[in-house]
Scaffold this motif. Sequence first.
Motif, mmCIF file in Angstrom:
data_model
loop_
_atom_site.group_PDB
_atom_site.id
_atom_site.type_symbol
_atom_site.label_atom_id
_atom_site.label_comp_id
_atom_site.label_asym_id
_atom_site.label_seq_id
_atom_site.Cartn_x
_atom_site.Cartn_y
_atom_site.Cartn_z
ATOM 1 N N TYR A 14 0.870 -1.183 0.000
ATOM 2 C CA TYR A 14 0.000 0.000 0.000
ATOM 3 C C TYR A 14 0.900 1.223 0.000
ATOM 4 C CZ TYR A 14 -3.918 -2.965 1.459
ATOM 5 O OH TYR A 14 -4.906 -3.921 1.532
ATOM 6 N N PHE A 21 4.044 0.440 2.260
ATOM 7 C CA PHE A 21 3.860 -0.535 3.330
ATOM 8 C C PHE A 21 3.553 -1.897 2.714
ATOM 9 C CE2 PHE A 21 1.245 -2.931 6.298
ATOM 10 C CZ PHE A 21 2.053 -2.886 7.425
ATOM 11 N N ALA A 23 1.938 -5.182 3.055
ATOM 12 C CA ALA A 23 0.941 -5.868 3.885
ATOM 13 C C ALA A 23 1.011 -7.381 3.716
ATOM 14 C CB ALA A 23 -0.463 -5.364 3.548
ATOM 15 N N LYS A 42 -2.119 -12.012 14.774
ATOM 16 C CA LYS A 42 -2.440 -10.760 15.458
ATOM 17 C C LYS A 42 -3.095 -9.755 14.507
ATOM 18 C CE LYS A 42 0.881 -10.743 19.176
ATOM 19 N NZ LYS A 42 2.327 -10.894 19.141
ATOM 20 N N SER A 43 -3.727 -8.784 15.109
ATOM 21 C CA SER A 43 -4.307 -7.694 14.345
ATOM 22 C C SER A 43 -3.208 -7.006 13.536
ATOM 23 C CB SER A 43 -4.953 -6.739 15.349
ATOM 24 O OG SER A 43 -5.386 -5.609 14.687
ATOM 25 N N GLY A 44 -3.482 -6.734 12.279
ATOM 26 C CA GLY A 44 -2.502 -6.069 11.426
ATOM 27 C C GLY A 44 -1.536 -7.015 10.723
ATOM 28 N N SER A 45 -1.701 -8.330 10.917
ATOM 29 C CA SER A 45 -0.750 -9.284 10.328
ATOM 30 C C SER A 45 -1.029 -9.572 8.854
ATOM 31 C CB SER A 45 -0.727 -10.585 11.136
ATOM 32 O OG SER A 45 -2.021 -11.141 11.223
ATOM 33 N N GLY A 46 -2.171 -9.098 8.343
ATOM 34 C CA GLY A 46 -2.447 -9.253 6.915
ATOM 35 C C GLY A 46 -3.556 -10.255 6.592
ATOM 36 N N LYS A 47 -4.302 -10.687 7.606
ATOM 37 C CA LYS A 47 -5.328 -11.708 7.388
ATOM 38 C C LYS A 47 -6.424 -11.231 6.433
ATOM 39 C CE LYS A 47 -6.447 -11.868 11.780
ATOM 40 N NZ LYS A 47 -5.588 -10.771 12.303
ATOM 41 N N SER A 48 -6.960 -10.045 6.724
ATOM 42 C CA SER A 48 -8.050 -9.544 5.871
ATOM 43 C C SER A 48 -7.534 -9.249 4.470
ATOM 44 C CB SER A 48 -8.677 -8.286 6.473
ATOM 45 O OG SER A 48 -9.307 -8.596 7.693
ATOM 46 N N THR A 49 -6.326 -8.689 4.393
ATOM 47 C CA THR A 49 -5.749 -8.401 3.077
ATOM 48 C C THR A 49 -5.642 -9.688 2.260
ATOM 49 O OG1 THR A 49 -4.486 -6.595 4.048
ATOM 50 C CG2 THR A 49 -3.755 -7.389 1.897
HETATM 51 N N1 LIG Z 1 -5.951 0.326 2.268
HETATM 52 C C1 LIG Z 1 -4.865 0.282 3.052
HETATM 53 N N2 LIG Z 1 -3.913 1.263 2.994
HETATM 54 C C2 LIG Z 1 -2.804 1.201 3.756
HETATM 55 N N3 LIG Z 1 -2.533 0.220 4.632
HETATM 56 C C3 LIG Z 1 -3.434 -0.765 4.755
HETATM 57 C C4 LIG Z 1 -4.644 -0.799 3.975
HETATM 58 N N4 LIG Z 1 -5.333 -1.914 4.301
HETATM 59 C C5 LIG Z 1 -4.599 -2.540 5.248
HETATM 60 N N5 LIG Z 1 -3.462 -1.863 5.508
HETATM 61 C C6 LIG Z 1 -2.422 -2.254 6.477
HETATM 62 O O1 LIG Z 1 -1.998 -3.577 6.176
HETATM 63 C C7 LIG Z 1 -1.768 -4.305 7.368
HETATM 64 C C8 LIG Z 1 -2.589 -5.569 7.353
HETATM 65 O O2 LIG Z 1 -3.953 -5.228 7.483
HETATM 66 P P1 LIG Z 1 -5.098 -6.322 7.572
HETATM 67 O O3 LIG Z 1 -4.952 -7.262 6.442
HETATM 68 O O4 LIG Z 1 -6.380 -5.621 7.703
HETATM 69 O O5 LIG Z 1 -4.709 -7.066 8.934
HETATM 70 P P2 LIG Z 1 -5.571 -8.046 9.849
HETATM 71 O O6 LIG Z 1 -6.809 -8.414 9.120
HETATM 72 O O7 LIG Z 1 -4.661 -9.221 10.106
HETATM 73 O O8 LIG Z 1 -5.843 -7.294 11.110
HETATM 74 C C9 LIG Z 1 -2.112 -3.367 8.534
HETATM 75 O O9 LIG Z 1 -0.921 -2.821 9.030
HETATM 76 C C10 LIG Z 1 -2.981 -2.325 7.880
HETATM 77 O O10 LIG Z 1 -2.827 -1.090 8.548
#
Ligand SMILES: Nc1ncnc2c1ncn2[C@@H]1O[C@H](COP(=O)(O)OP(=O)(O)O)[C@@H](O)[C@H]1O
Length: 235
Positions: A14, A21, A23, A42-49
């Motif tokens: 991103y 960054f 992800a 953990k939160s922020g580890s990239g699961k949703s991405t």
């Molecule tokens: N659209 C975006 N722009 C910038 N950074 C992003 C965006 N979406 C997610 N991130 C960053 O990517 C990392 C992984 O996010 P995410 O996949 O949501 O993690 P999780 O689901 O494991 O909590 C986080 O640090 C988040 O801040």
Amino acid sequence: MVIMIKVDNVTKTYGKGENLFTALYKVSLEIPTASTNAIVGKSGSGKSTLMHIMSGLDHPSSGEVIIDGKALGEFKPKQMDAFRAEEMSFIFQAFFIEANQTCYQNVMLPLEIARVPKRDRAKKVKAALTAVGLEDKIDSLANNLSGGQKQRLAIARAIVNKPKIIFADEPTGNLDSATGEMIIKLLFDLNKKLKCTLVVVTHDPEIAEHCKNKIEMKDGEIISTTGIKHKRLGK
Ligand SMILES: Nc1ncnc2c1ncn2[C@@H]1O[C@H](COP(=O)(O)OP(=O)(O)O)[C@@H](O)[C@H]1O
Ligand SMILES: [Mg+2]
């Protein structure tokens, strides 16, 4: 073993320059057909991405996702929408149901998007609402349902078109534990009945235990798996 989802060397960044960054970093993974899979970390580890990229909601910066033998990157946007409507469905923590529509209307929506013939719709909607125990709420407004019922409605909508894959992102995140358990039982029953592949992002160790395969993420990488193989290339 037939592979339903293949993630091949996927990186997702991103931003730009100093704000770049990463992800996801060179993630590779194969998810077998009809399996149950938990993505933990953990939160922020990239699961949703990872889940968004696997489901074609978002595109990788590099690498490839192949679903049911088809490379998502080769689809035009309209083809992608059609493919997603036919093969996959999503359950999110925030329910994304239409509060001012009835349960019937909510569950009908995916059939409309997938252009299922009108004459077949009512039967499918009823079957999906029955599967989640909401058959008597068919004409109720979604707004008048309890939290657990809303999530069941979201699941009915997710299964109405018999998807090959169900993606669920923290599906029990804002439910009390009894309701959460019911939702989980429902998801696993559906996996058995419909033979659909289940991919669940979860913080809940109990849900993860229920899944045949576990995928653990940290800082944008898969650091371990149970049940399936993965490749870690390392930074
Ligand atoms: N659209 C975006 N722009 C910038 N950074 C992003 C965006 N979406 C997610 N991130 C960053 O990517 C990392 C992984 O996010 P995410 O996949 O949501 O993690 P999780 O689901 O494991 O909590 C986080 O640090 C988040 O801040
Ligand atoms: Mg997330």
